[in-house]
Write a protein that holds these residues in place. Structure first.
Motif, mmCIF file in Angstrom:
data_model
loop_
_atom_site.group_PDB
_atom_site.id
_atom_site.type_symbol
_atom_site.label_atom_id
_atom_site.label_comp_id
_atom_site.label_asym_id
_atom_site.label_seq_id
_atom_site.Cartn_x
_atom_site.Cartn_y
_atom_site.Cartn_z
ATOM 1 N N ILE A 12 -113.306 -81.398 47.902
ATOM 2 C CA ILE A 12 -114.467 -82.159 46.990
ATOM 3 C C ILE A 12 -113.868 -83.652 47.580
ATOM 4 C CG2 ILE A 12 -114.152 -83.414 45.098
ATOM 5 C CD1 ILE A 12 -114.650 -81.003 43.536
ATOM 6 N N THR A 13 -112.646 -83.623 48.122
ATOM 7 C CA THR A 13 -111.597 -84.968 48.411
ATOM 8 C C THR A 13 -112.110 -85.100 50.321
ATOM 9 O OG1 THR A 13 -110.050 -83.276 49.244
ATOM 10 C CG2 THR A 13 -109.656 -84.482 46.925
ATOM 11 N N ASP A 14 -112.426 -83.734 50.864
ATOM 12 C CA ASP A 14 -112.999 -84.340 51.834
ATOM 13 C C ASP A 14 -114.315 -84.454 52.105
ATOM 14 O OD1 ASP A 14 -110.577 -83.468 52.848
ATOM 15 O OD2 ASP A 14 -111.107 -81.593 53.474
ATOM 16 N N THR A 15 -114.943 -84.398 51.105
ATOM 17 C CA THR A 15 -116.801 -84.180 51.052
ATOM 18 C C THR A 15 -116.973 -85.830 50.368
ATOM 19 O OG1 THR A 15 -117.284 -82.421 51.042
ATOM 20 C CG2 THR A 15 -119.311 -84.280 50.423
ATOM 21 N N VAL A 16 -116.159 -86.022 49.282
ATOM 22 C CA VAL A 16 -116.691 -87.935 48.731
ATOM 23 C C VAL A 16 -115.697 -88.715 48.991
ATOM 24 C CG1 VAL A 16 -118.057 -86.625 46.931
ATOM 25 C CG2 VAL A 16 -115.422 -87.364 46.506
ATOM 26 N N LEU A 26 -112.791 -83.216 38.275
ATOM 27 C CA LEU A 26 -114.127 -82.037 38.631
ATOM 28 C C LEU A 26 -113.786 -80.273 39.331
ATOM 29 C CD1 LEU A 26 -117.649 -82.519 39.371
ATOM 30 C CD2 LEU A 26 -116.789 -83.186 41.536
ATOM 31 N N ALA A 27 -113.121 -80.306 40.030
ATOM 32 C CA ALA A 27 -112.500 -79.307 40.643
ATOM 33 C C ALA A 27 -112.812 -77.796 39.551
ATOM 34 C CB ALA A 27 -111.725 -79.533 41.684
ATOM 35 N N ASP A 28 -111.884 -79.036 38.006
ATOM 36 C CA ASP A 28 -111.699 -77.679 37.448
ATOM 37 C C ASP A 28 -112.867 -77.359 36.872
ATOM 38 O OD1 ASP A 28 -109.340 -77.924 37.314
ATOM 39 O OD2 ASP A 28 -108.405 -79.621 35.752
ATOM 40 N N LEU A 29 -113.930 -78.623 36.675
ATOM 41 C CA LEU A 29 -114.902 -78.118 35.916
ATOM 42 C C LEU A 29 -115.520 -77.196 37.125
ATOM 43 C CD1 LEU A 29 -117.354 -78.189 33.596
ATOM 44 C CD2 LEU A 29 -118.356 -80.125 34.694
ATOM 45 N N VAL A 30 -115.439 -77.191 38.670
ATOM 46 C CA VAL A 30 -116.199 -76.356 39.006
ATOM 47 C C VAL A 30 -115.864 -74.841 39.149
ATOM 48 C CG1 VAL A 30 -116.440 -75.979 42.065
ATOM 49 C CG2 VAL A 30 -116.909 -78.093 41.315
ATOM 50 N N ILE A 31 -114.554 -74.767 39.321
ATOM 51 C CA ILE A 31 -113.663 -73.792 38.887
ATOM 52 C C ILE A 31 -114.225 -72.432 37.453
ATOM 53 C CG2 ILE A 31 -111.936 -74.232 38.013
ATOM 54 C CD1 ILE A 31 -110.637 -72.408 40.589
ATOM 55 N N SER A 32 -114.430 -73.823 36.820
ATOM 56 C CA SER A 32 -114.687 -72.837 35.660
ATOM 57 C C SER A 32 -116.182 -72.488 35.395
ATOM 58 C CB SER A 32 -114.506 -74.096 34.103
ATOM 59 O OG SER A 32 -116.053 -75.417 34.467
ATOM 60 N N LYS A 33 -116.837 -73.370 36.251
ATOM 61 C CA LYS A 33 -118.515 -72.487 36.126
ATOM 62 C C LYS A 33 -118.321 -71.480 37.147
ATOM 63 C CE LYS A 33 -120.424 -74.915 33.829
ATOM 64 N NZ LYS A 33 -121.589 -74.785 32.532
#
Length: 440
Positions: A12-16, A26-33
């Motif tokens: 995410i950091t490399d992308t945005v 956001l990473a926490d949310l992504v991994i939970s999904k």
């Protein structure tokens, strides 16, 4: 393997272009999904962007997102549903062609898709194009083909694959479950009708699989019989490739779909299916099922020749199970059915009689002339040669006399009725026997 939290943070950091602390929620949310599945991670982030939940702030010149807003929208953590949402935003014609492509498999070619879409290659490609542009479908043909090449040519065949098996599953899920069977049947019929005889053998599994999926919807008895024969062909090809489980399944489907009283209405097919299935069950380690099928086939057999065929199957199976005496006895019974009795009591006398017959046959011809012998045509004698070739070697250690008798009897059958492949073994053994008799 699943991505770890720190890896998703880095992604995410490399992308945005945000720092890791800002990206962590956001990473926490992504991994939970997504549980870290790389494909799911990418699709989830793309969905956030498409839904304007991950957006670029032109005033601040950076990327923004709102975790609460994302959670309130309730984007599913079911990837199939996530992909279905993407597919449902495609044009209806594209959704339809993807349904058909999903039925074909994870990969497919434009030619096949055009056949089952019942449209030209050009029209089919135009309908597929939005899914290609979305990245859901990838081109895999080695030669490749540009959009203009396909549109302007009737000769280009391009192969494709779904981006991921989950995309294919989502395409398949676009089909009403009640219609899936009917669509497979339709695809099978179209492929069967439009693929040439030469290429049909190459795609026999594909055609048979579709028709088998829809077999319960087939009403016409002629079509049922044709499908049974198709399954028999597929089973033999699978067996030749040592795919014994697949061979057994095709044989079961074929026997199951034969219409009417199979022993009355389709005797030859019924007998063939039971023989082949008995062998397939044995090759899959299902010995009891194999013996049960053999018993049925033997009871239904209309001739001694067909009963001898069943005994020949038993010889092979008993041999592989190291039941050598049972194999030999099966061979003797089968030969008796064909009018050949190998007298076990007076073996020396029988050997001398057969040897005299062989000597008489060979008296007026050069050994080299045997290479020009005609092929054996009599089916009963062909079966006798198979029986002698299969059971004969088993007697070598148990009874040298019986072994000699099987060899010389086979030689005489070959000299009288013509040559078969099984005779080669017997001719080689005949030389050994002559040497032992003559002491040379």
């Amino acid at each position: 393997a699943p991505l770890q939290l720190h890896q998703i943070v880095n992604l995410i950091t490399d992308t945005v272009r945000k720092d890791q602390k800002s990206a962590l929620p956001l990473a926490d949310l992504v991994i939970s999904k997504t549980q870290g599945n790389p494909f799911f991670v990418n699709q989830f982030l793309k969905t956030l962007y498409q839904e304007n939940l991950l957006k670029f702030n032109f005033q601040e010149r950076n990327w923004d997102w709102n975790i609460s807003e994302i959670e309130s929208v309730g984007i599913t953590d079911n990837v199939i549903e996530l992909m279905l949402g993407k597919l449902k935003r495609l044009p209806p014609s594209t959704q339809q062609v993807l349904r058909l492509a999903a039925c074909v498999g994870n990969s497919f070619d434009l030619n096949t898709l055009a056949i089952i879409n019942e449209k030209s290659w050009v029209a089919t490609f135009q309908e597929l194009l939005p899914a290609i542009q979305e990245g859901l479908i990838l081109t895999t043909s080695e030669l490749g083909a540009t959009e203009s090449e396909i549109i302007n040519s009737d000769l280009v065949i391009t192969t494709y694959k779904f981006l991921h098996d989950r995309v294919q599953q989502s395409g398949y899920a676009l089909i009403d479950s009640k219609l899936q069977t009917a669509i497979h049947l339709q695809i099978g019929r179209l492929l069967l009708a439009n693929i040439s005889g030469e290429r049909r053998a190459e795609r026999i599994f594909e055609i048979a699989d579709h028709l088998n999926s829809g077999r319960n919807l087939i009403i016409d008895d002629t079509e049922k019989t044709e499908l049974a024969i198709l399954n028999l062909t597929a089973a033999r090809k699978a067996k030749d490739a040592t795919a014994y489980a697949a061979a057994r399944d095709y044989l079961k489907f074929g026997r199951e779909i034969l219409p009417g009283d199979i022993w009355q209405d389709s005797y030859e097919l019924a007998f063939t299916f039971h023989k082949e299935l008995a062998e397939a069950e044995y090759l899959n380690g299902n010995f009891e099922e194999s013996e049960a099928l053999i018993e049925v086939a033997f009871a239904q057999a209309k001739s001694e020749l067909e009963q001898a065929e069943i005994y020949n199957i038993l010889i092979v199976q008993y041999t592989l199970l190291s039941k050598y005496e049972a194999a030999v006895q099966s061979g003797l019974k089968a030969l008796h059915l064909l009018g050949i009795d190998l007298a076990e009591d007076n073996l020396s006398e029988a050997i001398n009689a057969e040897m005299a017959t062989a000597t008489a046959y060979l008296a007026n011809q050069e050994i080299a002339s045997l290479i020009h012998a005609e092929k054996m045509k009599d089916q009963a004698q062909q079966m006798a040669m198979k029986l002698l070739g299969n059971m004969g070697p088993l007697t070598f250690f148990s009874s040298q006399e019986l072994w000699k008798l099987t060899v010389i009897k086979a030689i005489n059958l070959s000299l009288k009725y013509g040559f078969v492949a099984e005779g080669s073994y017997c001719y080689s053994c005949y030389g050994i026997i002559l040497n032992s008799i003559l002491g040379d």
